[in-house]
Design a protein around this motif. Structure first.
Motif, mmCIF file in Angstrom:
data_model
loop_
_atom_site.group_PDB
_atom_site.id
_atom_site.type_symbol
_atom_site.label_atom_id
_atom_site.label_comp_id
_atom_site.label_asym_id
_atom_site.label_seq_id
_atom_site.Cartn_x
_atom_site.Cartn_y
_atom_site.Cartn_z
ATOM 1 N N PHE A 35 59.918 53.193 50.498
ATOM 2 C CA PHE A 35 60.111 52.064 51.592
ATOM 3 C C PHE A 35 59.371 51.285 52.182
ATOM 4 C CE2 PHE A 35 63.281 56.184 52.767
ATOM 5 C CZ PHE A 35 63.869 56.024 51.650
ATOM 6 N N GLN A 36 58.010 51.550 52.022
ATOM 7 C CA GLN A 36 56.941 50.407 52.712
ATOM 8 C C GLN A 36 56.697 49.318 51.598
ATOM 9 O OE1 GLN A 36 53.318 52.958 52.899
ATOM 10 N NE2 GLN A 36 54.234 53.736 54.912
ATOM 11 N N CYS A 37 57.450 49.592 50.192
ATOM 12 C CA CYS A 37 57.607 48.413 49.523
ATOM 13 C C CYS A 37 58.651 47.378 49.856
ATOM 14 C CB CYS A 37 57.434 48.997 48.143
ATOM 15 S SG CYS A 37 55.992 49.928 47.491
ATOM 16 N N MET A 38 59.522 47.698 50.721
ATOM 17 C CA MET A 38 60.835 47.094 50.752
ATOM 18 C C MET A 38 60.339 46.129 52.139
ATOM 19 S SD MET A 38 63.530 49.787 50.285
ATOM 20 C CE MET A 38 63.493 51.305 48.932
ATOM 21 N N ALA A 39 60.974 44.939 51.959
ATOM 22 C CA ALA A 39 60.830 44.168 53.222
ATOM 23 C C ALA A 39 61.793 44.542 54.353
ATOM 24 C CB ALA A 39 61.267 42.738 52.889
ATOM 25 N N ASP A 40 63.040 44.997 53.681
ATOM 26 C CA ASP A 40 64.050 45.623 54.478
ATOM 27 C C ASP A 40 65.279 45.947 53.666
ATOM 28 O OD1 ASP A 40 65.782 42.571 55.729
ATOM 29 O OD2 ASP A 40 64.697 42.938 53.927
ATOM 30 N N ALA A 41 66.024 46.805 53.646
ATOM 31 C CA ALA A 41 67.094 47.030 53.003
ATOM 32 C C ALA A 41 68.196 46.038 53.388
ATOM 33 C CB ALA A 41 67.724 48.746 53.262
ATOM 34 N N VAL A 42 68.701 45.570 52.344
ATOM 35 C CA VAL A 42 69.871 44.538 52.607
ATOM 36 C C VAL A 42 70.776 45.176 53.558
ATOM 37 C CG1 VAL A 42 71.209 42.641 51.621
ATOM 38 C CG2 VAL A 42 69.098 43.258 50.435
ATOM 39 N N GLU A 43 71.110 46.346 53.258
ATOM 40 C CA GLU A 43 72.207 46.870 54.087
ATOM 41 C C GLU A 43 72.052 48.514 53.732
ATOM 42 O OE1 GLU A 43 75.774 46.920 51.095
ATOM 43 O OE2 GLU A 43 75.311 45.046 51.658
ATOM 44 N N ALA A 44 72.565 49.176 54.489
ATOM 45 C CA ALA A 44 72.378 50.706 54.431
ATOM 46 C C ALA A 44 73.003 51.140 53.159
ATOM 47 C CB ALA A 44 73.242 51.498 55.540
ATOM 48 N N PRO A 45 72.563 52.058 52.506
ATOM 49 C CA PRO A 45 73.167 52.514 51.213
ATOM 50 C C PRO A 45 74.621 52.842 51.363
ATOM 51 C CG PRO A 45 71.177 53.782 51.562
ATOM 52 C CD PRO A 45 71.488 53.118 52.776
ATOM 53 N N LEU A 46 75.284 52.394 50.389
ATOM 54 C CA LEU A 46 76.790 52.632 50.460
ATOM 55 C C LEU A 46 77.130 53.643 49.382
ATOM 56 C CD1 LEU A 46 78.055 48.954 50.785
ATOM 57 C CD2 LEU A 46 77.813 50.707 52.346
ATOM 58 N N HIS A 47 78.193 54.430 49.672
ATOM 59 C CA HIS A 47 78.717 55.431 48.570
ATOM 60 C C HIS A 47 80.032 55.112 48.178
ATOM 61 C CE1 HIS A 47 75.413 57.835 51.042
ATOM 62 N NE2 HIS A 47 75.127 57.820 49.583
ATOM 63 N N PHE A 48 79.930 55.393 46.731
ATOM 64 C CA PHE A 48 81.535 54.948 46.242
ATOM 65 C C PHE A 48 81.752 56.127 45.283
ATOM 66 C CE2 PHE A 48 79.368 50.921 47.118
ATOM 67 C CZ PHE A 48 80.416 50.100 47.402
ATOM 68 N N GLU A 49 83.023 56.318 45.428
ATOM 69 C CA GLU A 49 83.638 57.581 44.316
ATOM 70 C C GLU A 49 84.015 56.837 42.993
ATOM 71 O OE1 GLU A 49 87.124 60.753 43.966
ATOM 72 O OE2 GLU A 49 87.089 59.644 45.940
ATOM 73 N N GLN A 50 83.452 57.239 42.056
ATOM 74 C CA GLN A 50 83.589 56.890 40.780
ATOM 75 C C GLN A 50 85.086 57.216 40.387
ATOM 76 O OE1 GLN A 50 81.688 58.753 37.275
ATOM 77 N NE2 GLN A 50 80.636 56.673 37.143
ATOM 78 N N VAL A 51 86.084 56.257 39.926
ATOM 79 C CA VAL A 51 87.068 56.266 39.693
ATOM 80 C C VAL A 51 87.448 56.502 38.004
ATOM 81 C CG1 VAL A 51 89.631 55.267 39.741
ATOM 82 C CG2 VAL A 51 87.916 55.223 41.885
ATOM 83 N N LYS A 52 86.908 55.592 37.465
ATOM 84 C CA LYS A 52 87.201 55.634 36.019
ATOM 85 C C LYS A 52 85.924 54.991 35.333
ATOM 86 C CE LYS A 52 90.417 54.549 32.577
ATOM 87 N NZ LYS A 52 90.217 55.574 31.802
ATOM 88 N N THR A 53 85.418 55.319 34.138
ATOM 89 C CA THR A 53 84.032 54.673 33.284
ATOM 90 C C THR A 53 84.767 54.264 31.897
ATOM 91 O OG1 THR A 53 83.364 56.677 32.591
ATOM 92 C CG2 THR A 53 82.687 55.930 34.729
ATOM 93 N N TRP A 54 84.284 53.316 31.462
ATOM 94 C CA TRP A 54 84.656 53.012 30.125
ATOM 95 C C TRP A 54 83.147 52.836 29.224
ATOM 96 C CZ3 TRP A 54 86.811 51.141 34.374
ATOM 97 C CH2 TRP A 54 88.332 51.008 34.501
ATOM 98 N N ASN A 55 83.318 53.395 28.052
ATOM 99 C CA ASN A 55 82.270 53.171 27.014
ATOM 100 C C ASN A 55 82.439 52.468 26.020
ATOM 101 O OD1 ASN A 55 80.352 54.684 28.671
ATOM 102 N ND2 ASN A 55 81.341 56.615 28.128
ATOM 103 N N THR A 56 81.401 51.785 25.358
ATOM 104 C CA THR A 56 81.949 51.276 23.918
ATOM 105 C C THR A 56 81.998 52.183 22.812
ATOM 106 O OG1 THR A 56 79.418 50.971 23.572
ATOM 107 C CG2 THR A 56 80.718 49.030 24.445
#
Length: 102
Positions: A81-102
């Motif tokens: 964290f000392q390497c960061m000027a500031d976090a742009v925003e608080a971490p956000l959490h998302f539920e993975q709904v679907k993934t696609w692979n090649t």
């Protein structure tokens, strides 16, 4: 089972070089994240103008939230964290709904 994806953008603190941040990123991975219950994987993305995003994958929202309670007591986390000027925003959490692979 749903996967929770954590989106944590940040920018480098002025005077911190990329190599120092990458070493701190390795340390937090080895000493903290890899030992957390529910941790799946992590990606570190680099954009323009010293912008970065840490993307973490968790087995549940509860696991991701529990880790947030423990970061302040981790020396590895504090070094990163000392390497960061500031976090742009608080971490956000998302539920993975679907993934696609090649």
């Amino acid at each position: 089972m749903s996967v929770i994806v954590e989106w944590a953008p940040f920018s480098l603190k002025e005077g911190v070089n990329e190599q120092a941040m990458l070493e701190a990123a390795e340390l937090i991975q080895r000493e903290f994240l890899s030992k957390q219950e529910g941790f799946i994987k992590r990606e570190l993305l680099k954009g323009a103008d010293h912008k970065w995003v840490d993307i973490l994958h968790w087995t549940s929202k509860e696991a991701a939230e529990k880790v947030m309670q423990n970061v302040m007591s981790s020396k590895a986390c504090q070094q990163y964290f000392q390497c960061m000027a500031d976090a742009v925003e608080a971490p956000l959490h998302f539920e993975q709904v679907k993934t696609w692979n090649t």
